[in-house]
Scaffold this motif. Structure first.
Motif, PDB file in Angstrom:
ATOM      1  N   PHE A 125      -7.597   1.603  -2.058  1.00 21.30           N
ATOM      2  CA  PHE A 125      -6.617   0.575  -2.408  1.00 21.30           C
ATOM      3  C   PHE A 125      -6.779   0.146  -3.864  1.00 21.30           C
ATOM      4  O   PHE A 125      -5.796   0.001  -4.593  1.00 21.30           O
ATOM      5  CB  PHE A 125      -6.762  -0.640  -1.478  1.00 21.30           C
ATOM      6  CG  PHE A 125      -5.830  -1.758  -1.802  1.00 21.30           C
ATOM      7  CD1 PHE A 125      -4.494  -1.715  -1.424  1.00 21.30           C
ATOM      8  CD2 PHE A 125      -6.284  -2.868  -2.510  1.00 21.30           C
ATOM      9  CE1 PHE A 125      -3.631  -2.751  -1.734  1.00 21.30           C
ATOM     10  CE2 PHE A 125      -5.428  -3.907  -2.829  1.00 21.30           C
ATOM     11  CZ  PHE A 125      -4.093  -3.846  -2.441  1.00 21.30           C
ATOM     12  N   MET A 126      -8.022  -0.049  -4.288  1.00 21.18           N
ATOM     13  CA  MET A 126      -8.272  -0.477  -5.669  1.00 21.18           C
ATOM     14  C   MET A 126      -7.896   0.624  -6.665  1.00 21.18           C
ATOM     15  O   MET A 126      -7.342   0.339  -7.736  1.00 21.18           O
ATOM     16  CB  MET A 126      -9.743  -0.874  -5.847  1.00 21.18           C
ATOM     17  CG  MET A 126     -10.159  -2.066  -5.008  1.00 21.18           C
ATOM     18  SD  MET A 126      -9.091  -3.497  -5.212  1.00 21.18           S
ATOM     19  CE  MET A 126      -9.539  -3.982  -6.844  1.00 21.18           C
ATOM     20  N   GLN A 127      -8.176   1.883  -6.337  1.00 19.18           N
ATOM     21  CA  GLN A 127      -7.818   2.989  -7.228  1.00 19.18           C
ATOM     22  C   GLN A 127      -6.312   3.072  -7.399  1.00 19.18           C
ATOM     23  O   GLN A 127      -5.805   3.220  -8.524  1.00 19.18           O
ATOM     24  CB  GLN A 127      -8.367   4.303  -6.687  1.00 19.18           C
ATOM     25  CG  GLN A 127      -9.870   4.412  -6.779  1.00 19.18           C
ATOM     26  CD  GLN A 127     -10.434   5.610  -6.035  1.00 19.18           C
ATOM     27  OE1 GLN A 127      -9.781   6.177  -5.160  1.00 19.18           O
ATOM     28  NE2 GLN A 127     -11.650   5.997  -6.376  1.00 19.18           N
ATOM     29  N   LEU A 128      -5.574   2.981  -6.310  1.00 17.29           N
ATOM     30  CA  LEU A 128      -4.114   3.041  -6.393  1.00 17.29           C
ATOM     31  C   LEU A 128      -3.558   1.802  -7.095  1.00 17.29           C
ATOM     32  O   LEU A 128      -2.584   1.888  -7.854  1.00 17.29           O
ATOM     33  CB  LEU A 128      -3.512   3.204  -4.997  1.00 17.29           C
ATOM     34  CG  LEU A 128      -3.879   4.498  -4.276  1.00 17.29           C
ATOM     35  CD1 LEU A 128      -3.360   4.480  -2.850  1.00 17.29           C
ATOM     36  CD2 LEU A 128      -3.396   5.719  -5.033  1.00 17.29           C
ATOM     37  N   GLY A 129      -4.195   0.666  -6.859  1.00 15.39           N
ATOM     38  CA  GLY A 129      -3.775  -0.559  -7.550  1.00 15.39           C
ATOM     39  C   GLY A 129      -3.964  -0.460  -9.055  1.00 15.39           C
ATOM     40  O   GLY A 129      -3.135  -0.960  -9.827  1.00 15.39           O
ATOM     41  N   MET A 130      -5.025   0.198  -9.475  1.00 18.51           N
ATOM     42  CA  MET A 130      -5.256   0.373 -10.915  1.00 18.51           C
ATOM     43  C   MET A 130      -4.154   1.231 -11.555  1.00 18.51           C
ATOM     44  O   MET A 130      -3.746   0.969 -12.687  1.00 18.51           O
ATOM     45  CB  MET A 130      -6.630   0.998 -11.172  1.00 18.51           C
ATOM     46  CG  MET A 130      -7.779   0.042 -10.949  1.00 18.51           C
ATOM     47  SD  MET A 130      -7.714  -1.428 -11.983  1.00 18.51           S
ATOM     48  CE  MET A 130      -7.965  -0.723 -13.589  1.00 18.51           C
ATOM     49  N   MET A 136      -7.369  -8.832  -6.909  1.00 15.65           N
ATOM     50  CA  MET A 136      -8.438  -9.843  -6.925  1.00 15.65           C
ATOM     51  C   MET A 136      -8.637 -10.441  -5.538  1.00 15.65           C
ATOM     52  O   MET A 136      -9.768 -10.573  -5.069  1.00 15.65           O
ATOM     53  CB  MET A 136      -8.108 -10.952  -7.929  1.00 15.65           C
ATOM     54  CG  MET A 136      -8.186 -10.529  -9.365  1.00 15.65           C
ATOM     55  SD  MET A 136      -7.912 -11.839 -10.593  1.00 15.65           S
ATOM     56  CE  MET A 136      -6.766 -12.928  -9.852  1.00 15.65           C
ATOM     57  N   VAL A 137      -7.534 -10.775  -4.882  1.00 13.20           N
ATOM     58  CA  VAL A 137      -7.621 -11.355  -3.543  1.00 13.20           C
ATOM     59  C   VAL A 137      -8.222 -10.341  -2.563  1.00 13.20           C
ATOM     60  O   VAL A 137      -9.107 -10.676  -1.767  1.00 13.20           O
ATOM     61  CB  VAL A 137      -6.227 -11.836  -3.067  1.00 13.20           C
ATOM     62  CG1 VAL A 137      -6.234 -12.205  -1.598  1.00 13.20           C
ATOM     63  CG2 VAL A 137      -5.754 -12.992  -3.920  1.00 13.20           C
ATOM     64  N   PHE A 138      -7.752  -9.101  -2.646  1.00 16.78           N
ATOM     65  CA  PHE A 138      -8.244  -8.071  -1.736  1.00 16.78           C
ATOM     66  C   PHE A 138      -9.726  -7.783  -1.965  1.00 16.78           C
ATOM     67  O   PHE A 138     -10.483  -7.602  -1.005  1.00 16.78           O
ATOM     68  CB  PHE A 138      -7.418  -6.794  -1.885  1.00 16.78           C
ATOM     69  CG  PHE A 138      -7.799  -5.730  -0.900  1.00 16.78           C
ATOM     70  CD1 PHE A 138      -7.379  -5.805   0.412  1.00 16.78           C
ATOM     71  CD2 PHE A 138      -8.604  -4.674  -1.278  1.00 16.78           C
ATOM     72  CE1 PHE A 138      -7.736  -4.836   1.334  1.00 16.78           C
ATOM     73  CE2 PHE A 138      -8.969  -3.694  -0.374  1.00 16.78           C
ATOM     74  CZ  PHE A 138      -8.540  -3.779   0.947  1.00 16.78           C
ATOM     75  N   THR A 139     -10.139  -7.736  -3.224  1.00 18.03           N
ATOM     76  CA  THR A 139     -11.555  -7.503  -3.526  1.00 18.03           C
ATOM     77  C   THR A 139     -12.416  -8.626  -2.962  1.00 18.03           C
ATOM     78  O   THR A 139     -13.471  -8.375  -2.363  1.00 18.03           O
ATOM     79  CB  THR A 139     -11.782  -7.382  -5.046  1.00 18.03           C
ATOM     80  OG1 THR A 139     -11.016  -6.294  -5.533  1.00 18.03           O
ATOM     81  CG2 THR A 139     -13.242  -7.166  -5.375  1.00 18.03           C
ATOM     82  N   ALA A 190       2.721  -5.896 -12.801  1.00 24.82           N
ATOM     83  CA  ALA A 190       1.297  -5.761 -13.156  1.00 24.82           C
ATOM     84  C   ALA A 190       0.523  -7.020 -12.803  1.00 24.82           C
ATOM     85  O   ALA A 190      -0.593  -6.947 -12.268  1.00 24.82           O
ATOM     86  CB  ALA A 190       1.156  -5.437 -14.645  1.00 24.82           C
ATOM     87  N   ILE A 191       1.095  -8.179 -13.081  1.00 25.39           N
ATOM     88  CA  ILE A 191       0.419  -9.443 -12.766  1.00 25.39           C
ATOM     89  C   ILE A 191       0.238  -9.595 -11.260  1.00 25.39           C
ATOM     90  O   ILE A 191      -0.851  -9.964 -10.786  1.00 25.39           O
ATOM     91  CB  ILE A 191       1.202 -10.643 -13.356  1.00 25.39           C
ATOM     92  CG1 ILE A 191       1.065 -10.654 -14.876  1.00 25.39           C
ATOM     93  CG2 ILE A 191       0.727 -11.965 -12.749  1.00 25.39           C
ATOM     94  CD1 ILE A 191       1.977 -11.645 -15.565  1.00 25.39           C
ATOM     95  N   LEU A 192       1.285  -9.303 -10.498  1.00 20.99           N
ATOM     96  CA  LEU A 192       1.184  -9.408  -9.039  1.00 20.99           C
ATOM     97  C   LEU A 192       0.191  -8.392  -8.473  1.00 20.99           C
ATOM     98  O   LEU A 192      -0.548  -8.699  -7.524  1.00 20.99           O
ATOM     99  CB  LEU A 192       2.561  -9.223  -8.404  1.00 20.99           C
ATOM    100  CG  LEU A 192       3.556 -10.354  -8.657  1.00 20.99           C
ATOM    101  CD1 LEU A 192       4.936  -9.982  -8.131  1.00 20.99           C
ATOM    102  CD2 LEU A 192       3.067 -11.653  -8.043  1.00 20.99           C
ATOM    103  N   THR A 193       0.166  -7.198  -9.058  1.00 23.79           N
ATOM    104  CA  THR A 193      -0.796  -6.189  -8.618  1.00 23.79           C
ATOM    105  C   THR A 193      -2.219  -6.652  -8.893  1.00 23.79           C
ATOM    106  O   THR A 193      -3.102  -6.536  -8.036  1.00 23.79           O
ATOM    107  CB  THR A 193      -0.521  -4.847  -9.326  1.00 23.79           C
ATOM    108  OG1 THR A 193       0.806  -4.430  -9.036  1.00 23.79           O
ATOM    109  CG2 THR A 193      -1.502  -3.782  -8.886  1.00 23.79           C
ATOM    110  N   MET A 194      -2.451  -7.182 -10.081  1.00 25.76           N
ATOM    111  CA  MET A 194      -3.795  -7.651 -10.426  1.00 25.76           C
ATOM    112  C   MET A 194      -4.210  -8.804  -9.518  1.00 25.76           C
ATOM    113  O   MET A 194      -5.355  -8.855  -9.050  1.00 25.76           O
ATOM    114  CB  MET A 194      -3.856  -8.092 -11.892  1.00 25.76           C
ATOM    115  CG  MET A 194      -5.242  -8.501 -12.330  1.00 25.76           C
ATOM    116  SD  MET A 194      -5.436  -8.762 -14.094  1.00 25.76           S
ATOM    117  CE  MET A 194      -4.019  -9.701 -14.533  1.00 25.76           C
ATOM    118  N   THR A 195      -3.298  -9.703  -9.236  1.00 24.35           N
ATOM    119  CA  THR A 195      -3.604 -10.825  -8.349  1.00 24.35           C
ATOM    120  C   THR A 195      -3.949 -10.332  -6.949  1.00 24.35           C
ATOM    121  O   THR A 195      -4.932 -10.779  -6.352  1.00 24.35           O
ATOM    122  CB  THR A 195      -2.414 -11.799  -8.299  1.00 24.35           C
ATOM    123  OG1 THR A 195      -2.111 -12.226  -9.631  1.00 24.35           O
ATOM    124  CG2 THR A 195      -2.720 -13.003  -7.432  1.00 24.35           C
ATOM    125  N   SER A 196      -3.146  -9.400  -6.435  1.00 24.58           N
ATOM    126  CA  SER A 196      -3.432  -8.879  -5.090  1.00 24.58           C
ATOM    127  C   SER A 196      -4.753  -8.117  -5.069  1.00 24.58           C
ATOM    128  O   SER A 196      -5.488  -8.172  -4.069  1.00 24.58           O
ATOM    129  CB  SER A 196      -2.286  -7.995  -4.596  1.00 24.58           C
ATOM    130  OG  SER A 196      -2.194  -6.820  -5.354  1.00 24.58           O
TER     131      SER A 196
END
Length: 165
Positions: free
Chosen positions: A49-54, A27-30, A19-25
């Protein structure tokens, strides 16, 4: 119970780091997507990408949230009851959470299997299949359920600890 507790805790910590790595990626991608959009070269599929990341972020954070008692709770009624009734309510609450999470996890797993073997649905723009995320949903709910099961066992021991002595 010690080894089971350690394994569930280990899985929960792995989920936390995912979850932490997903949130970090995310943020960087956004940040990258916003900058590139302002420079006139928007990123294709940034919303997907953001929807799937959520989905990944939320599902892998559920068990850790349960472990830390960080879910929203309303104790308006239960907090006014006697201590033993509060402990009994905790056992019932955690067991209910366990049963519901296992049921949702099982249904999500079966939906993932069906969508993988049948009509494979994909995202509109990038064509990413949905079925891996169905399995992530199943895993997230099952991990949350296992943490709730641990809490229910601890609450059960607390409830009956005073009656033994």
């Amino acid at each position: 119970m010690g080894i089971v507790e350690k394994w569930i805790g280990f899985l929960t910590i792995i989920g936390r780091w995912i979850a932490i790595l997903t949130m970090t990626s995310m943020m960087v991608f956004t940040t990258y997507a916003v900058i590139s959009r302002n420079l006139g070269a928007p990123v294709v599929g940034d919303v997907e990408f953001m929807q799937l990341g959520m989905v990944v972020l939320i599902m892998f954070a559920l068990a850790y949230t349960q472990k830390r008692d960080a879910h929203i709770s309303i104790g308006l009624f239960v907090d006014r009851l006697p201590k033993k009734i509060q402990e009994f309510a905790d056992v019932i609450s955690y067991l209910s959470t366990f049963i519901i999470c296992l049921f949702i996890g099982w249904v999500s797993f079966n939906i993932g299997l069906n969508s993988m073997n049948g009509n494979v649905k994909t995202t509109d723009l990038l064509g990413i299949p949905h079925f891996p995320f169905r399995f992530i949903i199943a895993l997230g709910f099952m991990m949350w359920g296992l943490e709730a099961l641990l809490k229910s066992m601890r609450a059960f021991v607390t409830l009956f600890a005073g009656k033994e002595g």
